[in-house]
Design a protein around this motif. Structure first.
Motif, PDB file in Angstrom:
ATOM      1  N   VAL A 137       0.865  -1.176   0.000  1.00 22.15           N
ATOM      2  CA  VAL A 137       0.000   0.000   0.000  1.00 22.15           C
ATOM      3  C   VAL A 137       0.903   1.228   0.000  1.00 22.15           C
ATOM      4  CG1 VAL A 137      -1.764   1.264   1.306  1.00 22.15           C
ATOM      5  CG2 VAL A 137      -1.809  -1.237   1.260  1.00 22.15           C
ATOM      6  N   GLY A 138       0.444   2.329  -0.599  1.00 24.51           N
ATOM      7  CA  GLY A 138       1.242   3.542  -0.642  1.00 24.51           C
ATOM      8  C   GLY A 138       1.552   4.094   0.740  1.00 24.51           C
ATOM      9  N   ASP A 142       0.343  13.407   0.269  1.00 26.79           N
ATOM     10  CA  ASP A 142       0.000  14.558   1.093  1.00 26.79           C
ATOM     11  C   ASP A 142      -0.875  15.581   0.378  1.00 26.79           C
ATOM     12  OD1 ASP A 142       1.336  13.516   3.278  1.00 26.79           O
ATOM     13  OD2 ASP A 142       3.226  14.500   2.795  1.00 26.79           O
ATOM     14  N   ASN A 143      -1.058  15.415  -0.925  1.00 21.17           N
ATOM     15  CA  ASN A 143      -1.932  16.319  -1.678  1.00 21.17           C
ATOM     16  C   ASN A 143      -3.362  15.796  -1.786  1.00 21.17           C
ATOM     17  OD1 ASN A 143       0.147  18.215  -2.299  1.00 21.17           O
ATOM     18  ND2 ASN A 143       0.907  16.813  -3.877  1.00 21.17           N
ATOM     19  N   ASN A 144      -3.611  14.631  -1.193  1.00 22.36           N
ATOM     20  CA  ASN A 144      -4.929  14.013  -1.316  1.00 22.36           C
ATOM     21  C   ASN A 144      -5.325  13.383   0.013  1.00 22.36           C
ATOM     22  OD1 ASN A 144      -7.257  12.661  -1.993  1.00 22.36           O
ATOM     23  ND2 ASN A 144      -6.257  11.169  -3.345  1.00 22.36           N
ATOM     24  N   PRO A 145      -6.109  14.075   0.812  1.00 21.89           N
ATOM     25  CA  PRO A 145      -6.479  13.543   2.136  1.00 21.89           C
ATOM     26  C   PRO A 145      -7.292  12.253   2.067  1.00 21.89           C
ATOM     27  CG  PRO A 145      -7.758  15.520   1.616  1.00 21.89           C
ATOM     28  CD  PRO A 145      -6.684  15.423   0.580  1.00 21.89           C
ATOM     29  N   GLY A 146      -7.887  11.964   0.924  1.00 19.75           N
ATOM     30  CA  GLY A 146      -8.655  10.736   0.790  1.00 19.75           C
ATOM     31  C   GLY A 146      -7.863   9.581   0.212  1.00 19.75           C
ATOM     32  N   ALA A 147      -6.563   9.764   0.031  1.00 22.17           N
ATOM     33  CA  ALA A 147      -5.735   8.736  -0.610  1.00 22.17           C
ATOM     34  C   ALA A 147      -5.699   7.460   0.224  1.00 22.17           C
ATOM     35  CB  ALA A 147      -4.323   9.264  -0.822  1.00 22.17           C
ATOM     36  N   TYR A 148      -5.652   6.327  -0.475  1.00 21.69           N
ATOM     37  CA  TYR A 148      -5.572   5.028   0.202  1.00 21.69           C
ATOM     38  C   TYR A 148      -4.102   4.752   0.508  1.00 21.69           C
ATOM     39  CZ  TYR A 148      -6.600   0.122   1.244  1.00 21.69           C
ATOM     40  OH  TYR A 148      -6.750  -1.102   1.870  1.00 21.69           O
ATOM     41  N   THR A 149      -3.611   5.406   1.562  1.00 17.60           N
ATOM     42  CA  THR A 149      -2.218   5.295   1.976  1.00 17.60           C
ATOM     43  C   THR A 149      -2.164   5.167   3.493  1.00 17.60           C
ATOM     44  OG1 THR A 149      -1.970   7.689   2.233  1.00 17.60           O
ATOM     45  CG2 THR A 149      -1.448   6.763   0.052  1.00 17.60           C
ATOM     46  N   PHE A 150      -1.003   4.780   3.984  1.00 18.86           N
ATOM     47  CA  PHE A 150      -0.817   4.690   5.431  1.00 18.86           C
ATOM     48  C   PHE A 150      -0.961   6.067   6.083  1.00 18.86           C
ATOM     49  CE2 PHE A 150       1.206   0.694   4.235  1.00 18.86           C
ATOM     50  CZ  PHE A 150       0.801  -0.155   5.251  1.00 18.86           C
ATOM     51  N   ALA A 151      -0.381   7.084   5.476  1.00 19.26           N
ATOM     52  CA  ALA A 151      -0.388   8.410   6.082  1.00 19.26           C
ATOM     53  C   ALA A 151      -1.776   9.024   6.103  1.00 19.26           C
ATOM     54  CB  ALA A 151       0.581   9.328   5.339  1.00 19.26           C
ATOM     55  N   GLN A 152      -2.554   8.823   5.043  1.00 23.02           N
ATOM     56  CA  GLN A 152      -3.846   9.474   4.949  1.00 23.02           C
ATOM     57  C   GLN A 152      -5.005   8.632   5.497  1.00 23.02           C
ATOM     58  OE1 GLN A 152      -1.422  10.141   2.483  1.00 23.02           O
ATOM     59  NE2 GLN A 152      -1.330  12.150   3.481  1.00 23.02           N
ATOM     60  N   ASN A 153      -4.925   7.329   5.424  1.00 28.95           N
ATOM     61  CA  ASN A 153      -6.051   6.481   5.837  1.00 28.95           C
ATOM     62  C   ASN A 153      -5.564   5.202   6.506  1.00 28.95           C
ATOM     63  OD1 ASN A 153      -8.866   7.500   5.027  1.00 28.95           O
ATOM     64  ND2 ASN A 153      -7.646   7.950   3.194  1.00 28.95           N
ATOM     65  N   LEU A 154      -4.805   5.352   7.577  1.00 27.74           N
ATOM     66  CA  LEU A 154      -4.185   4.213   8.252  1.00 27.74           C
ATOM     67  C   LEU A 154      -5.214   3.174   8.693  1.00 27.74           C
ATOM     68  CD1 LEU A 154      -1.769   2.778   9.552  1.00 27.74           C
ATOM     69  CD2 LEU A 154      -2.075   4.261  11.560  1.00 27.74           C
ATOM     70  N   GLU A 155      -6.271   3.597   9.338  1.00 25.90           N
ATOM     71  CA  GLU A 155      -7.233   2.631   9.872  1.00 25.90           C
ATOM     72  C   GLU A 155      -7.936   1.862   8.765  1.00 25.90           C
ATOM     73  OE1 GLU A 155      -7.343   1.779  13.028  1.00 25.90           O
ATOM     74  OE2 GLU A 155      -5.731   3.243  13.303  1.00 25.90           O
ATOM     75  N   LYS A 156      -8.259   2.518   7.661  1.00 26.73           N
ATOM     76  CA  LYS A 156      -8.899   1.821   6.536  1.00 26.73           C
ATOM     77  C   LYS A 156      -7.950   0.790   5.937  1.00 26.73           C
ATOM     78  CE  LYS A 156     -11.613   0.850   3.058  1.00 26.73           C
ATOM     79  NZ  LYS A 156     -12.685  -0.169   3.239  1.00 26.73           N
ATOM     80  N   VAL A 157      -6.687   1.167   5.782  1.00 26.88           N
ATOM     81  CA  VAL A 157      -5.687   0.229   5.260  1.00 26.88           C
ATOM     82  C   VAL A 157      -5.597  -1.002   6.154  1.00 26.88           C
ATOM     83  CG1 VAL A 157      -3.215  -0.106   4.874  1.00 26.88           C
ATOM     84  CG2 VAL A 157      -4.335   1.949   4.010  1.00 26.88           C
TER      85      VAL A 157
END
Length: 360
Positions: A137-138, A142-157
């Motif tokens: 996973v990415g 930082d330019n996309n708060p909805g990105a599927y990444t650890f930094a932006q959506n840790l709990e969803k990942v």
């Protein structure tokens, strides 16, 4: 269990898988058609690694199998073309026939094959005897708060990884979020420790997969190798590494000297032997040596290149604690000519390796 018994057990398991795979993969074989069959025919004629010595032992000698039973996986990024057109089911059927034990995911969708739920994906892997061992996973966007990444959506990942029953969840992104300075990598290490702590609470291990650049030197302190900063600043109980063997050897070619020309020896194997518990996962990726290229290698199918996997696997499995049961080996090629042929050849080659020719 004796070495002979282990080899017999492995042969029996592979034989059974081939029998089951014929039935399970019938649909896949029909869909895939004659192109794959022709590629397979060409590959069998040439044989894995034909024309390349370089320490490869193709199983004609004696000795224990270098590859531990039940530990061969494949990074599904290598098969993304087939997954996006055929779907997971036909691809998994082929991997079962080829004797794979595990898969490492690189996304949870299957393109034109239609939608699939995480529960369906997990069940499909199980039905084909494939253990989903990890996923890439990415790290951040930082330019996309909805990105599927650890930094932006840790709990969803982590929710998705848990739904799939993964034991490892990681990123193939380099720790360059804050630049290439020592302090920048310390900040990235803090991020990784956070992700590792969150993953550990769910019974998973967070890991980072390297490319060559992780072994370069800090821009503010050119005598400091950035990978050493990552190792020193991350908690070994929270952050693990997946060594991509190909990119590590490319790094050896590129970064065995500092910017000022002074020597900075780099041996990927020594990192593993010094910190074996930090390396549960490996990418087994091959390359033909070519000193005229930037990286010193041209990527190839596993067994067709010059990287000595017999020695590497033997030393890791035999010289680390629980070496034959702790580490997982994922075959990969970033852009194979024919992805299913690559998967089959890689399995054949790695299963053929026998100890006996590797030195100390």
């Amino acid at each position: 269990m004796s070495r002979t018994s282990k080899d017999t057990e492995l042969a029996r398991r592979l034989s059974r898988r081939n029998i089951l795979g014929v039935a399970a993969g019938a649909t896949a074989a029909t869909i895939i058609g004659t192109a794959t069959a022709q590629a397979a025919g060409r590959d069998h004629t040439q044989g894995p690694g034909k024309g390349h010595g370089h320490g490869h032992d193709h199983g004609h000698g004696k000795g224990e199998s270098v590859l531990p039973p039940g530990r061969l996986g494949i990074q599904l990024y290598s098969l993304r073309d087939k997954i996006s057109t055929l779907g997971f089911a036909p691809v998994f059927a082929e991997l079962e026939k080829y004797g794979y034990d595990e898969i490492e995911l690189a996304g949870y969708t299957q393109g034109s094959a239609g939608p699939i739920t995480l529960a369906q994906l997990k069940r499909l892997a199980k039905d084909h005897g494939l253990n989903p061992i990890g996923s890439h996973v990415g790290y951040y966007d930082d330019n996309n708060p909805g990105a599927y990444t650890f930094a932006q959506n840790l709990e969803k990942v982590l929710d998705d990884a848990q739904a799939l029953g993964l034991k490892h969840i990681g990123t193939a992104s380099g720790p360059f979020r804050y630049g290439s300075t020592v302090d920048g990598w310390k900040r990235a290490a803090d991020d990784f420790n956070k992700y590792g702590a969150a993953a550990r609470k769910r019974g998973m291990k967070f890991y980072q997969h390297n490319h060559a650049e992780e072994f370069s030197f800090a821009t503010d302190k050119p005598k400091v190798r950035l990978y050493d900063v990552l190792l020193a600043e991350t908690d070994p109980d929270l952050v693990y590494l997946e060594l991509d063997i190909y990119w590590a050897y490319c790094a050896q070619f590129r970064f065995s000297k500092r910017v000022d020309g002074t020597k900075a020896p780099l041996d990927p194997l020594k990192y593993v032997l010094k910190h074996p518990n930090r390396y549960p996962l490996f990418h087994v990726k091959d390359g033909v040596r070519d000193d005229t290229t930037r990286d010193g290698y041209r990527m190839s199918d596993v067994g067709d290149g010059d990287i000595d996997y017999t020695t590497f696997l033997s030393k890791v499995t035999n010289r680390t604690h629980h070496g034959r049961t702790y580490h997982h080996w994922q075959a990969e090629h970033d852009n194979p000519v024919e992805s299913l042929a690559f998967a089959r050849k890689s399995s054949e080659h790695l299963h053929s390796l026998r100890e006996g020719r590797c030195g100390d």
